[in-house]
Motif scaffolding. Sequence first.
Motif, PDB file in Angstrom:
ATOM      1  N   SER A 183       7.760  -1.947   8.282  1.00  0.00           N
ATOM      2  CA  SER A 183       7.562  -3.394   8.175  1.00  0.00           C
ATOM      3  C   SER A 183       7.522  -3.823   6.715  1.00  0.00           C
ATOM      4  O   SER A 183       7.030  -3.085   5.855  1.00  0.00           O
ATOM      5  N   PRO A 184       8.010  -5.037   6.413  1.00  0.00           N
ATOM      6  CA  PRO A 184       8.038  -5.508   5.025  1.00  0.00           C
ATOM      7  C   PRO A 184       6.682  -6.012   4.556  1.00  0.00           C
ATOM      8  O   PRO A 184       5.792  -6.310   5.358  1.00  0.00           O
ATOM      9  N   GLU A 185       6.557  -6.088   3.265  1.00  0.00           N
ATOM     10  CA  GLU A 185       5.412  -6.730   2.618  1.00  0.00           C
ATOM     11  C   GLU A 185       5.959  -7.899   1.800  1.00  0.00           C
ATOM     12  O   GLU A 185       6.716  -7.705   0.863  1.00  0.00           O
ATOM     13  N   LYS A 186       5.595  -9.118   2.241  1.00  0.00           N
ATOM     14  CA  LYS A 186       6.133 -10.330   1.627  1.00  0.00           C
ATOM     15  C   LYS A 186       7.662 -10.301   1.634  1.00  0.00           C
ATOM     16  O   LYS A 186       8.333 -10.573   0.639  1.00  0.00           O
ATOM     17  N   ASN A 187       8.199  -9.942   2.790  1.00  0.00           N
ATOM     18  CA  ASN A 187       9.652  -9.912   3.044  1.00  0.00           C
ATOM     19  C   ASN A 187      10.406  -8.863   2.217  1.00  0.00           C
ATOM     20  O   ASN A 187      11.620  -8.968   2.047  1.00  0.00           O
ATOM     21  N   LYS A 188       9.705  -7.847   1.737  1.00  0.00           N
ATOM     22  CA  LYS A 188      10.382  -6.824   0.935  1.00  0.00           C
ATOM     23  C   LYS A 188       9.931  -5.425   1.340  1.00  0.00           C
ATOM     24  O   LYS A 188       8.762  -5.194   1.652  1.00  0.00           O
ATOM     25  N   ILE A 189      10.902  -4.496   1.317  1.00  0.00           N
ATOM     26  CA  ILE A 189      10.658  -3.072   1.543  1.00  0.00           C
ATOM     27  C   ILE A 189      11.263  -2.306   0.382  1.00  0.00           C
ATOM     28  O   ILE A 189      12.405  -2.564  -0.016  1.00  0.00           O
ATOM     29  N   ILE A 190      10.496  -1.373  -0.186  1.00  0.00           N
ATOM     30  CA  ILE A 190      11.031  -0.464  -1.201  1.00  0.00           C
ATOM     31  C   ILE A 190      10.697   0.964  -0.779  1.00  0.00           C
ATOM     32  O   ILE A 190       9.526   1.318  -0.631  1.00  0.00           O
ATOM     33  N   LEU A 191      11.735   1.758  -0.575  1.00  0.00           N
ATOM     34  CA  LEU A 191      11.563   3.162  -0.192  1.00  0.00           C
ATOM     35  C   LEU A 191      11.887   4.067  -1.368  1.00  0.00           C
ATOM     36  O   LEU A 191      12.956   3.954  -1.987  1.00  0.00           O
ATOM     37  N   LYS A 192      10.969   4.966  -1.686  1.00  0.00           N
ATOM     38  CA  LYS A 192      11.181   5.968  -2.721  1.00  0.00           C
ATOM     39  C   LYS A 192      11.818   7.200  -2.083  1.00  0.00           C
ATOM     40  O   LYS A 192      11.232   7.812  -1.181  1.00  0.00           O
TER      41      LYS A 192
END
Length: 549
Positions: free
Chosen positions: A532-541
């Motif tokens: 699920s996004p956080e504030k419409n954003k997803i960042i995967l390392k």
Amino acid sequence: MKKIIIGCLILLFIHPYAFCQKPKIVNIVNFVRLLEPRDKSITEDVLYQTVVKQIALMRLHHLPGTFLLQYDALMNPRYQQLLKSLPRDSFEIGAWWEIPEPLVEHAGMKWRGRYPWDWRANIGFSTGYTPAEREKLIDTYMGDFKKIFGYYPKSVASWFIDAYSLNYMYQKYHIVASANCKDQYGTDGYTLWGGYWNQAYYPSKVNAYMPAQHASKQIAVPIFRMLGSDPIRQYDDGLMQDRQGVVTLEPVYPKAGGDSVWVHWFLKQFVNGASMAFAYTQAGQENSFTWKAMAKGLEMQFPLFEKLRDEGRIKVETLAQSGEWFKKNFSTTPATSVTALEDLPGGNKKTVWFDSKFYRANLLWDKGSLRFRDIHLFNENIPSPYINTPTTSNECHLFTLPFVDGYLWSNKTILAGLWFKTMVDHKEVLLLGDDKPIVSDKQKGLLKISWHLKNIPGILYMEFTDKQITIHLKTSKKQNWFLDLVTANNATLPFKDISTKTVQASAENSDYAVTASKGSFSKEAGQVFRLSPEKNKIILKMNSYPPLK
């Protein structure tokens, strides 16, 4: 001067890749066997005449290329005479690293095969021999090659080759290029699954299938992926069967490289698609298929290569030339992409493959929906099972680290993947968007994708870099969107622990992880996990090196 500038601008407009620093490279690679024990009708003369006609066709269209010789062909006077007569500025002679009986015996060992050439992994490939035996085989081949041609080969390729042999060839004989089989599952008993998809990479010193993350741990010889895979269809071909079929540029396959419609489509995607550092495909055919089977396809393909080359849209060169260019331009494996934003007539799928030295990822659009069909991570510290120990199996299996596997985790009714979803009228539905995404590789090391949505307002943006994936929804209204990993119930999954920020997994006797620095993981009923996004954003390392504890 003004006229020259205007002329150059016109040419650049007409042929946008004429002066591009991101070349579209085509290698014509024909590897040569002396005999074919699987079919009595394929005589030594049939195999020889196939090579004669390949050369004639390449010369007709002024196309350079590479001929790779199995040892028994290397030692044959007819092949020696034929290939010595070729101009070295356009024809390269190198080594095809399958191990036949004469090479084993000339290296002072006993042959264990059923035939003079036996294609099993423990007989016909270096994986079946100890490191000391591999050195003897290499020294024997290289010594005889130099006696015949007066120099050592610059290119050595094989369906698969172990890291010990590759590094020994580099250190002692200074080879500049190698090649291995496309990604495939079970075809001909050879499984290479999850690696750097297409293009080329520097391999780990302990695993020739695994891209290295650091220059100090890599073999400084680029490995180019062979055969020119269909970026849409090859991956799923043979789903739920023991082995995949072949959907490649090889001219002997009537629904792919032997079909004019498919070849024109493939080359259009190759030339026009975003590729980041460079695009690559390998053409040509092994002589074991015979001229009768490959003639129609090659006679259709080669004029196209000639035309595209003359227009400045592609670069046709030898494998060694590509290897030397790669090493000159890249100190470690670059990020590249393969983009197909049009499908064959009657199809509606689009795809983007992204590769870096840390991971690969594949997006597939189908009927307006989108999923990550594949994500695999790389770790240079994971040794190949064949690095020091000879295999006793007649098959070869090489893998990387799966996070999403749309092939192995699917069944006949469920297509596995990390699906993009949303809530509409309190119902969970697939996220739907425009028929064609926008893909840009203008910025070095960065692949950008934008996709206009239909069933919710907004634009989905994605960015791929060496170590991370960023997904961002730009919208004027609050939306409930997410990604669900869907798999078949009986799929064998690598996941050990799923927490809010990290998915821990284990495969190939190694622990690894994917971390959400933006967004969160959760376990949902019927799904492996939800992202699920956080504030419409997803960042995967995605940097699995070193593995998280």
